[in-house]
Motif scaffolding. Sequence first.
Motif, PDB file in Angstrom:
ATOM      1  N   HIS A 139      14.729  11.021 -10.653  1.00 47.38           N
ATOM      2  CA  HIS A 139      15.737  10.024 -11.047  1.00 47.38           C
ATOM      3  C   HIS A 139      15.213   9.286 -12.261  1.00 47.38           C
ATOM      4  O   HIS A 139      14.140   8.674 -12.209  1.00 47.38           O
ATOM      5  N   LEU A 140      15.941   9.346 -13.354  1.00 47.59           N
ATOM      6  CA  LEU A 140      15.491   8.787 -14.616  1.00 47.59           C
ATOM      7  C   LEU A 140      16.464   7.727 -15.096  1.00 47.59           C
ATOM      8  O   LEU A 140      17.672   7.945 -15.144  1.00 47.59           O
ATOM      9  N   ARG A 141      15.910   6.563 -15.419  1.00 41.45           N
ATOM     10  CA  ARG A 141      16.705   5.485 -16.006  1.00 41.45           C
ATOM     11  C   ARG A 141      16.048   5.064 -17.315  1.00 41.45           C
ATOM     12  O   ARG A 141      14.830   4.906 -17.371  1.00 41.45           O
ATOM     13  N   VAL A 142      16.863   4.875 -18.343  1.00 38.47           N
ATOM     14  CA  VAL A 142      16.350   4.533 -19.666  1.00 38.47           C
ATOM     15  C   VAL A 142      17.151   3.373 -20.239  1.00 38.47           C
ATOM     16  O   VAL A 142      18.373   3.336 -20.099  1.00 38.47           O
ATOM     17  N   PHE A 143      16.461   2.413 -20.855  1.00 38.48           N
ATOM     18  CA  PHE A 143      17.150   1.460 -21.732  1.00 38.48           C
ATOM     19  C   PHE A 143      16.346   1.414 -23.020  1.00 38.48           C
ATOM     20  O   PHE A 143      15.132   1.233 -23.011  1.00 38.48           O
ATOM     21  N   SER A 144      17.046   1.629 -24.148  1.00 35.55           N
ATOM     22  CA  SER A 144      16.297   1.843 -25.374  1.00 35.55           C
ATOM     23  C   SER A 144      17.137   1.633 -26.627  1.00 35.55           C
ATOM     24  O   SER A 144      18.368   1.722 -26.589  1.00 35.55           O
ATOM     25  N   PHE A 170      21.942   2.492 -24.085  1.00 39.62           N
ATOM     26  CA  PHE A 170      21.351   2.543 -25.413  1.00 39.62           C
ATOM     27  C   PHE A 170      22.006   1.545 -26.355  1.00 39.62           C
ATOM     28  O   PHE A 170      23.190   1.201 -26.205  1.00 39.62           O
ATOM     29  N   ALA A 171      21.217   1.128 -27.339  1.00 38.26           N
ATOM     30  CA  ALA A 171      21.776   0.331 -28.418  1.00 38.26           C
ATOM     31  C   ALA A 171      22.777   1.192 -29.187  1.00 38.26           C
ATOM     32  O   ALA A 171      22.621   2.414 -29.300  1.00 38.26           O
ATOM     33  N   GLU A 172      23.814   0.564 -29.720  1.00 39.28           N
ATOM     34  CA  GLU A 172      24.832   1.306 -30.460  1.00 39.28           C
ATOM     35  C   GLU A 172      24.224   2.033 -31.655  1.00 39.28           C
ATOM     36  O   GLU A 172      24.640   3.150 -31.990  1.00 39.28           O
ATOM     37  N   SER A 173      23.203   1.447 -32.267  1.00 41.67           N
ATOM     38  CA  SER A 173      22.552   2.093 -33.409  1.00 41.67           C
ATOM     39  C   SER A 173      21.885   3.410 -33.011  1.00 41.67           C
ATOM     40  O   SER A 173      21.823   4.356 -33.805  1.00 41.67           O
ATOM     41  N   ALA A 174      21.387   3.490 -31.781  1.00 41.63           N
ATOM     42  CA  ALA A 174      20.766   4.730 -31.306  1.00 41.63           C
ATOM     43  C   ALA A 174      21.800   5.839 -31.190  1.00 41.63           C
ATOM     44  O   ALA A 174      21.542   6.992 -31.583  1.00 41.63           O
ATOM     45  N   ILE A 175      22.961   5.523 -30.654  1.00 42.79           N
ATOM     46  CA  ILE A 175      24.024   6.520 -30.515  1.00 42.79           C
ATOM     47  C   ILE A 175      24.512   6.967 -31.890  1.00 42.79           C
ATOM     48  O   ILE A 175      24.732   8.163 -32.138  1.00 42.79           O
ATOM     49  N   ARG A 200      25.792   4.492 -21.052  1.00 41.43           N
ATOM     50  CA  ARG A 200      26.515   3.323 -21.522  1.00 41.43           C
ATOM     51  C   ARG A 200      25.904   2.847 -22.835  1.00 41.43           C
ATOM     52  O   ARG A 200      24.749   3.161 -23.162  1.00 41.43           O
ATOM     53  N   VAL A 201      26.690   2.088 -23.590  1.00 42.85           N
ATOM     54  CA  VAL A 201      26.283   1.643 -24.919  1.00 42.85           C
ATOM     55  C   VAL A 201      26.363   0.118 -24.976  1.00 42.85           C
ATOM     56  O   VAL A 201      27.363  -0.473 -24.555  1.00 42.85           O
ATOM     57  N   ARG A 202      25.316  -0.491 -25.518  1.00 41.17           N
ATOM     58  CA  ARG A 202      25.265  -1.947 -25.606  1.00 41.17           C
ATOM     59  C   ARG A 202      25.414  -2.375 -27.060  1.00 41.17           C
ATOM     60  O   ARG A 202      24.523  -2.134 -27.889  1.00 41.17           O
ATOM     61  N   HIS A 249      20.725  -5.280 -15.879  1.00 40.44           N
ATOM     62  CA  HIS A 249      21.350  -6.278 -16.766  1.00 40.44           C
ATOM     63  C   HIS A 249      21.965  -5.612 -17.983  1.00 40.44           C
ATOM     64  O   HIS A 249      23.131  -5.885 -18.328  1.00 40.44           O
ATOM     65  N   TYR A 250      21.208  -4.758 -18.648  1.00 35.88           N
ATOM     66  CA  TYR A 250      21.749  -4.076 -19.823  1.00 35.88           C
ATOM     67  C   TYR A 250      22.943  -3.193 -19.444  1.00 35.88           C
ATOM     68  O   TYR A 250      23.909  -3.079 -20.196  1.00 35.88           O
ATOM     69  N   TRP A 251      22.872  -2.596 -18.276  1.00 35.10           N
ATOM     70  CA  TRP A 251      23.955  -1.724 -17.813  1.00 35.10           C
ATOM     71  C   TRP A 251      25.246  -2.521 -17.627  1.00 35.10           C
ATOM     72  O   TRP A 251      26.320  -2.083 -18.045  1.00 35.10           O
ATOM     73  N   ARG A 252      25.128  -3.683 -16.991  1.00 39.28           N
ATOM     74  CA  ARG A 252      26.307  -4.514 -16.739  1.00 39.28           C
ATOM     75  C   ARG A 252      26.921  -5.050 -18.031  1.00 39.28           C
ATOM     76  O   ARG A 252      28.131  -5.300 -18.086  1.00 39.28           O
TER      77      ARG A 252
END
Length: 270
Positions: A139-144, A170-175, A200-202, A249-252
């Motif tokens: 199970h892999l979770r990433v925030f970056s 992810f940050a929108e710039s990453a996408i 999801r995109v932040r 938090h970032y996900w929400r």
Amino acid sequence: MDDALSEVEFLARSANRVTVLQQLARGRHTRGELGDITNASQATLGRILDDFLDRSWIRHDDGEYIATATGRLVADSMTDLLSSLETEAKLREIIDYLPTHAMDFDLEHLADATITVPTEMRPSAPLKEVLAVMEDAAHLRVFSHAFNDQSIDIVERRVQAGEQTFEGVFAESAIAAIAKTEALWKRFKSLAASPDASVRVRTDGVPLAATIADGTVVFLLRDGRGLVQASLASTDERVLEWAVETHDHYWRTAVPFDPDRYETAGSDDT
């Protein structure tokens, strides 16, 4: 303050003093046993024990020595200080790259962390450490704020094979950066479309890069130019708790990934 500093100096001048007090804070010992533990001469031990008796840090009872309540207080405080200094020395080389402003836990929880830095023989060692952890996770979770091609390749392959579940925010710039390369964009969209993956995109950004691989948290640390300077992996429970809470938090506060927002006619295949 001066008296306290003098006592710290008294202990710090001799590793044997610290060891003896720590041992007696844990339980009773004879002078012979302390000699075996420290390899100190009996004359040296005699001076140490006499100094401790004078300070009421220990007491002598039926041929054995044991720490008093104040002795245990001093031993515990010295142990904490040494642990903090050992952690600081370990983190000193990478502290400028560590996003401490976003880390809601005491740095002491990184005492047992594994730090990998680039070397002349292994310039990509930090990234390889992260990739190895990602490869093994169920199970892999990433925030970056970034997601490189090697990470995408591993996650897309394992998710499609049913070997891994994935939640990435992810940050929108990453996408936007991924969308510029056609082959990479195709693989990322394939990953995001999998039933075992959620992306999801932040729009407010993500200020650090962290991966939660089962019970391990890995940070990929970059300098101000975006160059990877180190990876830091931890299995500490508090670090894991913080990482899960931060991911949540970032996900929400992010929105579901919509590839149509990033499609560009001028994408290349380099």
